[in-house]
Design a protein around this motif. Structure first.
Motif, PDB file in Angstrom:
ATOM      1  N   LEU A 417      -0.258  -2.308 -10.859  1.00  0.00           N
ATOM      2  CA  LEU A 417      -1.552  -2.965 -10.621  1.00  0.00           C
ATOM      3  C   LEU A 417      -2.658  -1.957 -10.310  1.00  0.00           C
ATOM      4  O   LEU A 417      -3.805  -2.135 -10.716  1.00  0.00           O
ATOM      5  N   ALA A 418      -2.299  -0.890  -9.587  1.00  0.00           N
ATOM      6  CA  ALA A 418      -3.309   0.119  -9.235  1.00  0.00           C
ATOM      7  C   ALA A 418      -3.733   0.903 -10.479  1.00  0.00           C
ATOM      8  O   ALA A 418      -4.918   1.218 -10.663  1.00  0.00           O
ATOM      9  N   MET A 419      -2.779   1.177 -11.354  1.00  0.00           N
ATOM     10  CA  MET A 419      -3.106   1.969 -12.543  1.00  0.00           C
ATOM     11  C   MET A 419      -3.897   1.159 -13.573  1.00  0.00           C
ATOM     12  O   MET A 419      -4.659   1.717 -14.349  1.00  0.00           O
ATOM     13  N   THR A 420      -3.681  -0.156 -13.557  1.00  0.00           N
ATOM     14  CA  THR A 420      -4.433  -0.981 -14.505  1.00  0.00           C
ATOM     15  C   THR A 420      -5.720  -1.522 -13.867  1.00  0.00           C
ATOM     16  O   THR A 420      -6.371  -2.396 -14.453  1.00  0.00           O
ATOM     17  N   ASN A 421      -6.024  -1.025 -12.674  1.00  0.00           N
ATOM     18  CA  ASN A 421      -7.241  -1.440 -11.952  1.00  0.00           C
ATOM     19  C   ASN A 421      -7.282  -2.939 -11.658  1.00  0.00           C
ATOM     20  O   ASN A 421      -8.334  -3.531 -11.535  1.00  0.00           O
ATOM     21  N   GLU A 422      -6.107  -3.557 -11.571  1.00  0.00           N
ATOM     22  CA  GLU A 422      -6.030  -5.005 -11.363  1.00  0.00           C
ATOM     23  C   GLU A 422      -5.830  -5.353  -9.888  1.00  0.00           C
ATOM     24  O   GLU A 422      -6.001  -6.505  -9.493  1.00  0.00           O
ATOM     25  N   ILE A 423      -5.461  -4.354  -9.123  1.00  0.00           N
ATOM     26  CA  ILE A 423      -4.980  -4.658  -7.768  1.00  0.00           C
ATOM     27  C   ILE A 423      -6.013  -5.379  -6.888  1.00  0.00           C
ATOM     28  O   ILE A 423      -5.659  -6.193  -6.044  1.00  0.00           O
ATOM     29  N   MET A 424      -7.299  -5.101  -7.130  1.00  0.00           N
ATOM     30  CA  MET A 424      -8.361  -5.743  -6.345  1.00  0.00           C
ATOM     31  C   MET A 424      -8.329  -7.266  -6.475  1.00  0.00           C
ATOM     32  O   MET A 424      -8.764  -7.989  -5.592  1.00  0.00           O
ATOM     33  N   HIS A 425      -7.810  -7.732  -7.617  1.00  0.00           N
ATOM     34  CA  HIS A 425      -7.803  -9.181  -7.870  1.00  0.00           C
ATOM     35  C   HIS A 425      -6.598  -9.886  -7.262  1.00  0.00           C
ATOM     36  O   HIS A 425      -6.487 -11.092  -7.346  1.00  0.00           O
ATOM     37  N   TYR A 426      -5.685  -9.118  -6.708  1.00  0.00           N
ATOM     38  CA  TYR A 426      -4.465  -9.711  -6.133  1.00  0.00           C
ATOM     39  C   TYR A 426      -4.484  -9.512  -4.610  1.00  0.00           C
ATOM     40  O   TYR A 426      -3.797  -8.649  -4.086  1.00  0.00           O
ATOM     41  N   ARG A 427      -5.264 -10.337  -3.941  1.00  0.00           N
ATOM     42  CA  ARG A 427      -5.431 -10.165  -2.495  1.00  0.00           C
ATOM     43  C   ARG A 427      -4.120 -10.411  -1.739  1.00  0.00           C
ATOM     44  O   ARG A 427      -3.829  -9.743  -0.756  1.00  0.00           O
ATOM     45  N   LYS A 428      -3.342 -11.374  -2.221  1.00  0.00           N
ATOM     46  CA  LYS A 428      -2.051 -11.628  -1.546  1.00  0.00           C
ATOM     47  C   LYS A 428      -1.139 -10.411  -1.653  1.00  0.00           C
ATOM     48  O   LYS A 428      -0.395 -10.076  -0.737  1.00  0.00           O
ATOM     49  N   MET A 429      -1.223  -9.750  -2.810  1.00  0.00           N
ATOM     50  CA  MET A 429      -0.427  -8.530  -3.002  1.00  0.00           C
ATOM     51  C   MET A 429      -0.906  -7.429  -2.045  1.00  0.00           C
ATOM     52  O   MET A 429      -0.095  -6.675  -1.497  1.00  0.00           O
ATOM     53  N   LEU A 430      -2.212  -7.367  -1.853  1.00  0.00           N
ATOM     54  CA  LEU A 430      -2.754  -6.367  -0.923  1.00  0.00           C
ATOM     55  C   LEU A 430      -2.282  -6.656   0.504  1.00  0.00           C
ATOM     56  O   LEU A 430      -1.895  -5.746   1.246  1.00  0.00           O
ATOM     57  N   TRP A 431      -2.304  -7.930   0.888  1.00  0.00           N
ATOM     58  CA  TRP A 431      -1.805  -8.288   2.232  1.00  0.00           C
ATOM     59  C   TRP A 431      -0.325  -7.962   2.367  1.00  0.00           C
ATOM     60  O   TRP A 431       0.122  -7.432   3.393  1.00  0.00           O
ATOM     61  N   LEU A 432       0.445  -8.253   1.300  1.00  0.00           N
ATOM     62  CA  LEU A 432       1.891  -7.957   1.321  1.00  0.00           C
ATOM     63  C   LEU A 432       2.117  -6.446   1.480  1.00  0.00           C
ATOM     64  O   LEU A 432       2.984  -6.000   2.241  1.00  0.00           O
ATOM     65  N   THR A 433       1.303  -5.674   0.752  1.00  0.00           N
ATOM     66  CA  THR A 433       1.425  -4.207   0.826  1.00  0.00           C
ATOM     67  C   THR A 433       1.127  -3.724   2.247  1.00  0.00           C
ATOM     68  O   THR A 433       1.835  -2.875   2.795  1.00  0.00           O
ATOM     69  N   LEU A 434       0.072  -4.295   2.837  1.00  0.00           N
ATOM     70  CA  LEU A 434      -0.296  -3.898   4.201  1.00  0.00           C
ATOM     71  C   LEU A 434       0.829  -4.226   5.175  1.00  0.00           C
ATOM     72  O   LEU A 434       1.230  -3.387   5.994  1.00  0.00           O
ATOM     73  N   TRP A 435       1.374  -5.434   5.091  1.00  0.00           N
ATOM     74  CA  TRP A 435       2.407  -5.849   6.054  1.00  0.00           C
ATOM     75  C   TRP A 435       3.779  -5.284   5.737  1.00  0.00           C
ATOM     76  O   TRP A 435       4.723  -5.458   6.512  1.00  0.00           O
ATOM     77  N   SER A 436       3.896  -4.588   4.607  1.00  0.00           N
ATOM     78  CA  SER A 436       5.173  -3.916   4.316  1.00  0.00           C
ATOM     79  C   SER A 436       5.272  -2.586   5.069  1.00  0.00           C
ATOM     80  O   SER A 436       6.365  -2.025   5.193  1.00  0.00           O
ATOM     81  N   LEU A 437       4.137  -2.103   5.559  1.00  0.00           N
ATOM     82  CA  LEU A 437       4.146  -0.804   6.259  1.00  0.00           C
ATOM     83  C   LEU A 437       5.124  -0.782   7.435  1.00  0.00           C
ATOM     84  O   LEU A 437       5.982   0.109   7.505  1.00  0.00           O
ATOM     85  N   PRO A 438       5.062  -1.747   8.380  1.00  0.00           N
ATOM     86  CA  PRO A 438       6.030  -1.680   9.485  1.00  0.00           C
ATOM     87  C   PRO A 438       7.490  -1.803   9.037  1.00  0.00           C
ATOM     88  O   PRO A 438       8.391  -1.308   9.722  1.00  0.00           O
ATOM     89  N   LEU A 439       7.693  -2.423   7.865  1.00  0.00           N
ATOM     90  CA  LEU A 439       9.080  -2.587   7.398  1.00  0.00           C
ATOM     91  C   LEU A 439       9.742  -1.239   7.104  1.00  0.00           C
ATOM     92  O   LEU A 439      10.956  -1.091   7.212  1.00  0.00           O
ATOM     93  N   GLY A 440       8.919  -0.263   6.723  1.00  0.00           N
ATOM     94  CA  GLY A 440       9.456   1.077   6.485  1.00  0.00           C
ATOM     95  C   GLY A 440      10.086   1.644   7.754  1.00  0.00           C
ATOM     96  O   GLY A 440      11.172   2.233   7.734  1.00  0.00           O
ATOM     97  N   TYR A 441       9.390   1.430   8.866  1.00  0.00           N
ATOM     98  CA  TYR A 441       9.914   1.912  10.149  1.00  0.00           C
ATOM     99  C   TYR A 441      11.167   1.131  10.548  1.00  0.00           C
ATOM    100  O   TYR A 441      12.115   1.709  11.091  1.00  0.00           O
TER     101      TYR A 441
END
Lengths: 512, 97
Positions: A417-441
């Protein structure tokens, strides 16, 4: 006469060490991985001359510095604990740990005081290439620093390259390369730094997702996301490969841990991996209760993972505790008996040495040499004592593996999505990406629980049980310092999150 | 006073010194200024250094001193005694204990 150590003291000492190690590892991953991401971004800046990449580099470098500053020296507390709570252990392993930890200390000091300073203070003062070199050296240095710590940990899981001196009661290093290049140490290093890289990639795409959600610094955020997701995809695949090697090593060197990781009580050929399941909480070794309340299994996978053969027999806890003649597995009672022979021989050697009985000394030493590989078992009271807490090990392992698999999919989708410049249109995906950060820990800490809880009852595999590694001190003192550290580390964590979020809110265009 | 400033060498100019010494002093001065300027220009960094300072003080001057004495160093005079104690611990419960 030495007072026996109380189980309460052992538990508090373990809890304190677990607390400090788990908190310490909240700060380590970004040091390992974000340093490389910063170096990659700066390389692009030097190659292209683009100011956007320079700003991106400086932004992530500032966040790296915040994490580094708050995390610095948190690992030292573990060294304090070695001397106070774990003095028996420290003495016994002193000769092995001395070299790696000294190298780590010297390396960390020189790398950090020189190249770290150039990286932060050197903009406009040294050439672009010199600055870039310093950034790369900080990344390499941080990872080399971790190498020595993980080598020491690898040795505890698979002691090698040493000789136990019965006069000094110390393991002495016989072969530095055997310790450094032990397959367990190598696998542990690769898997641990790999987890740091993945967390750092999650950090970069998570923070970038937040910037995009807020509509701030969109160009830098999008470019950072491409770099972070690419790095994350490569390193998460690498993490799976290094995890496979780690599991293989565990199967060879610590089969009890592997059985606990998979909740495997009765060994079997063509053993499967439990993809998901709930353990029967009443199940204990030797009983006939079912192991799982429910589970989904991937057939053959455990035999493949542990022995690289789909038909391989994977021993379960019952086989390892009670023995399995058909598959040539010796039960723990035999090893306990041999361990007691080694302990008795050591005592006899000590007594004969005091009275100058040379022949008895030699005889005792020969007996000790014969059984010393099982010395640690001599301190256990029953065969079942070789089993670690199965529930904690099993669930931690499955959380780690499940999240690790999820991260591969996440990086793949985010990268596309980032390479096709589409990611801005997928807000739920952006929220999922943000909340995946603590999962790494969560995944990384779960991994450490598997590694350390899964190897109980051992401080040094087969040679020294945890209860023999502790000092005879007041448990009240350990309890007090446990809470002291809980407060100190929580304060540091809150400080990190506050300073970090403030700096993220300022964004790449703000102060550095 | 900046110890590396020319004023620090009262009565003697840097150019009066032999070339080798001059080079050493110049190098030290450059490194010192590099760090000093770096610290001076930091913003978020100052907060971090304060935090590092407080943390190291708490760890080394309080936690280490009052709560984490080295058990073997404190209780035994030399390595022979320490080894003897550890051996005693390791052989505890044996038939020769």
């Amino acid at each position: 006469m030495i007072e026996p150590v109380s189980p309460e003291l052992v538990d508090w000492s373990r809890a304190q060490f677990a607390l400090t190690a788990l908190y310490h590892f909240l700060f380590v991953p970004l040091t390992l991985g974000l340093s490389f991401l910063v170096a990659i971004m700066e390389t692009i800046y030097v190659k292209t001359g683009s100011e956007v990449w320079k700003k991106a580099t400086k932004f992530w470098m500032t966040l790296f510095a915040i994490n580094f500053a708050i995390g610095i020296a948190t690992g030292l507390i573990m060294e304090f604990e070695f001397g106070t709570n774990w003095s028996n252990y420290s003495w016994i392993v002193g000769d092995i740990f001395g070299a790696p930890l000294a190298i780590e200390g010297i390396l960390a000091f020189f790398m950090e005081s020189t190249f770290f300073a150039v990286m932060f203070f050197g903009w406009n003062k040294v050439s672009k290439n010199m600055h870039l070199l310093s950034t790369w050296l900080v990344a390499v240095g941080s990872n080399l620093s971790a190498l020595w710590i993980l080598v020491a940990n690898g040795w505890m899981q698979f002691p090698t390259g040493m000789y136990f001196n019965p006069d000094t009661a110390r393991h002495e290093m016989m072969n530095f390369w055997d310790v450094l290049l032990s397959p367990v140490a190598v696998a542990k290093f690769l898997h641990t730094v790999g987890s740091g890289y993945v967390i750092s990639a999650l950090f970069v795409i998570g923070v970038s997702a937040w910037l995009l959600l807020k509509g701030k610094d969109i160009v830098i955020a999008r470019r950072s996301m491409v770099v972070g997701a690419s790095f994350g995809l490569i390193t998460s695949l690498f993490l799976i490969l290094s995890g496979d090697e780690s599991a293989y090593q565990v199967a060879q060197k610590q089969p009890v841990k592997l059985a606990a990781m998979e909740g495997l009580y009765d060994g079997e050929k063509r053993a499967g991996i439990v993809m998901a399941g709930i353990l029967n909480p009443e199940k204990v070794p030797g009983d006939d209760r079912p192991t799982f309340l429910w589970d989904i299994e991937i057939p053959y996978a455990l035999s493949l993972l542990g022995y690289h053969a789909p038909d391989a027999f994977v021993p379960g806890l019952n086989d390892l505790i009670y023995g399995n003649e058909k598959h040539g597995i010796i039960g723990a009672q035999v090893r306990i008996d041999e361990g007691r022979k080694a302990r008795d021989a050591l005592a006899e050697y000590k007594r004969a040495k005091a009275t100058g009985e040379e022949a008895t000394m030699q005889k005792a030493l020969a007996t000790f040499e014969q059984y010393k590989h099982n010395l640690g078992y001599g301190y256990l009271d029953k065969p079942e004592a070789i089993s670690p807490p199965v529930g904690l090990t099993f669930y931690s392992f499955h959380i780690m593996v499940g999240l690790g698999t999820y991260f591969v999919a996440l990086f793949l989708v985010v990268l596309y999505l980032a390479m096709t410049n589409e990611i801005m249109h997928y807000r739920k995906m952006l929220w999922l990406t943000l909340w995946s950060l603590p999962l790494g820990y969560v995944a990384a800490e779960a991994g450490w629980i598997v590694a350390e809880v899964g190897r109980q009852p051992w401080a040094i595999q087969d040679l020294l049980p945890t209860m023999k590694a502790t000092s005879t001190i007041e448990s009240g003192m350990v309890m007090t310092t446990f809470w002291l550290f809980a407060v100190l580390f929580t304060t540091l964590l809150i400080a990190e999150i506050k300073i970090m979020t403030k700096q993220i809110a300022i964004g790449p265009e703000g102060e550095n | 006073m900046d110890i590396l400033s020319p004023k620090a060498y009262s009565g003697q100019s840097l150019s009066d010194l032999p070339a080798k010494e001059r080079l050493v002093i110049k190098t030290i001065r450059t490194i010192y200024r590099f760090y000093a300027d770096g610290f001076r220009s930091m913003r978020v960094g100052r907060k971090l250094w304060l935090l590092i300072g407080i943390k190291l003080f708490v760890m080394f001057a309080l936690v280490k001193v009052f709560f984490f004495p080295d058990f073997l160093e404190e209780n035994f005079a030399n390595d022979d005694e320490r080894a003897e104690y550890i051996l005693q611990t390791m052989t505890q419960g044996s038939s020769h204990d």
